[in-house]
Motif scaffolding. Sequence first.
Motif, PDB file in Angstrom:
ATOM      1  N   GLU A 244      -1.682  -4.385  -3.651  1.00  0.00           N
ATOM      2  CA  GLU A 244      -2.855  -3.887  -4.353  1.00  0.00           C
ATOM      3  C   GLU A 244      -4.103  -4.079  -3.503  1.00  0.00           C
ATOM      4  OE1 GLU A 244      -3.193  -5.641  -8.169  1.00  0.00           O
ATOM      5  OE2 GLU A 244      -1.220  -4.963  -8.862  1.00  0.00           O
TER       6      GLU A 244
ATOM      7  N   ASN B  62      -0.324   0.599  -0.602  1.00  0.00           N
ATOM      8  CA  ASN B  62       0.222   0.774  -1.951  1.00  0.00           C
ATOM      9  C   ASN B  62       1.700   1.118  -1.914  1.00  0.00           C
ATOM     10  OD1 ASN B  62      -2.198   0.200  -3.161  1.00  0.00           O
ATOM     11  ND2 ASN B  62      -2.782   2.309  -3.526  1.00  0.00           N
TER      12      ASN B  62
ATOM     13  N   ILE C  32      -5.284   2.421   2.105  1.00  0.00           N
ATOM     14  CA  ILE C  32      -4.875   2.143   0.725  1.00  0.00           C
ATOM     15  C   ILE C  32      -3.535   2.797   0.425  1.00  0.00           C
ATOM     16  CG2 ILE C  32      -5.455   2.583  -1.700  1.00  0.00           C
ATOM     17  CD1 ILE C  32      -8.391   2.267  -0.917  1.00  0.00           C
TER      18      ILE C  32
END
Length: 294
Positions: free
Chosen positions: A64, A59, A55
């Motif tokens: 997303e 990011n 993640i």
Amino acid sequence: MSMPTITNLPLRRPVGCGVLARLACLVLLLALLSACTKMVVLQAGLSDADANEIILTLNRQGIEVDKQKGKEGVSLLVKDVELSRATETMTAAGLPRRSLSNLGEVFKKQGMISSPMEERIRYIHGLSEELESTMLQFDNVVSARVHVVLPERIAPGEPIQPSSAAVFIKYRPPLDEDAVMPRIRRLVASSIPGLASEDGRNKVSVVMMPGEAPAPGIEWTMFGPFTVAASSATGLALSFGLLLMVALGSLGYIGLQKALRHPRIKRIVANFAMRRAGKAATKLAKAQQSTQGT
């Protein structure tokens, strides 16, 4: 011949309403398209630490990620239009990390009795994965593989084959190979029986392969209630300002057209026009008289 007055002139139909209606429909259509974007599974069965690392990497590239926890682990979902870019970003970063076993898991007995060959294989496999796990702690190391050869007699009467090791490191620049390679060789030699001496270190071969440089991260900033890239914030502000000016101008034009259609406003405008016309006619008459007098 009577001159036409302002009250008898036909009023043009306001055009601002159609512009605003089309603009509103366009904005609504874009909102519906963004809301209907399909989410697809990027990775499943991940540990919480691996999922957080993915993640963080995605990011930074403006992708997303939706994180969902289940019985079999953590699943990561992205928009279907971002699937290819997310997969390419993960591949460049060496994610997800290869699942490595520790010595306790490798040497876990499945039956009552294990053969010497099974014990030896488990030991070599566990030793290799322990070393790989340690090397992944180096900064900018994407992946590591270690192949261990322990002392073994090929055939009765033959000399014992000495220990050796081969190490493969894939890293992400920048990384100083001249500084890191001796440390890796010393670490591996100290972990494998028979390689602790200076001659043993020479039997540890290390291959280091640079990967692609990481793509520059995206700097984010707040634009009202929205999070946008800092590089596009200025252009976005100018665009919104221009749209606001156009909207205010259209609203002002519509308000003026509606005001002119009101009977009282129409009389006021007509009287004002008639007074201006009368003043102009008086000035013209005085100019003609002065010309005739001379």
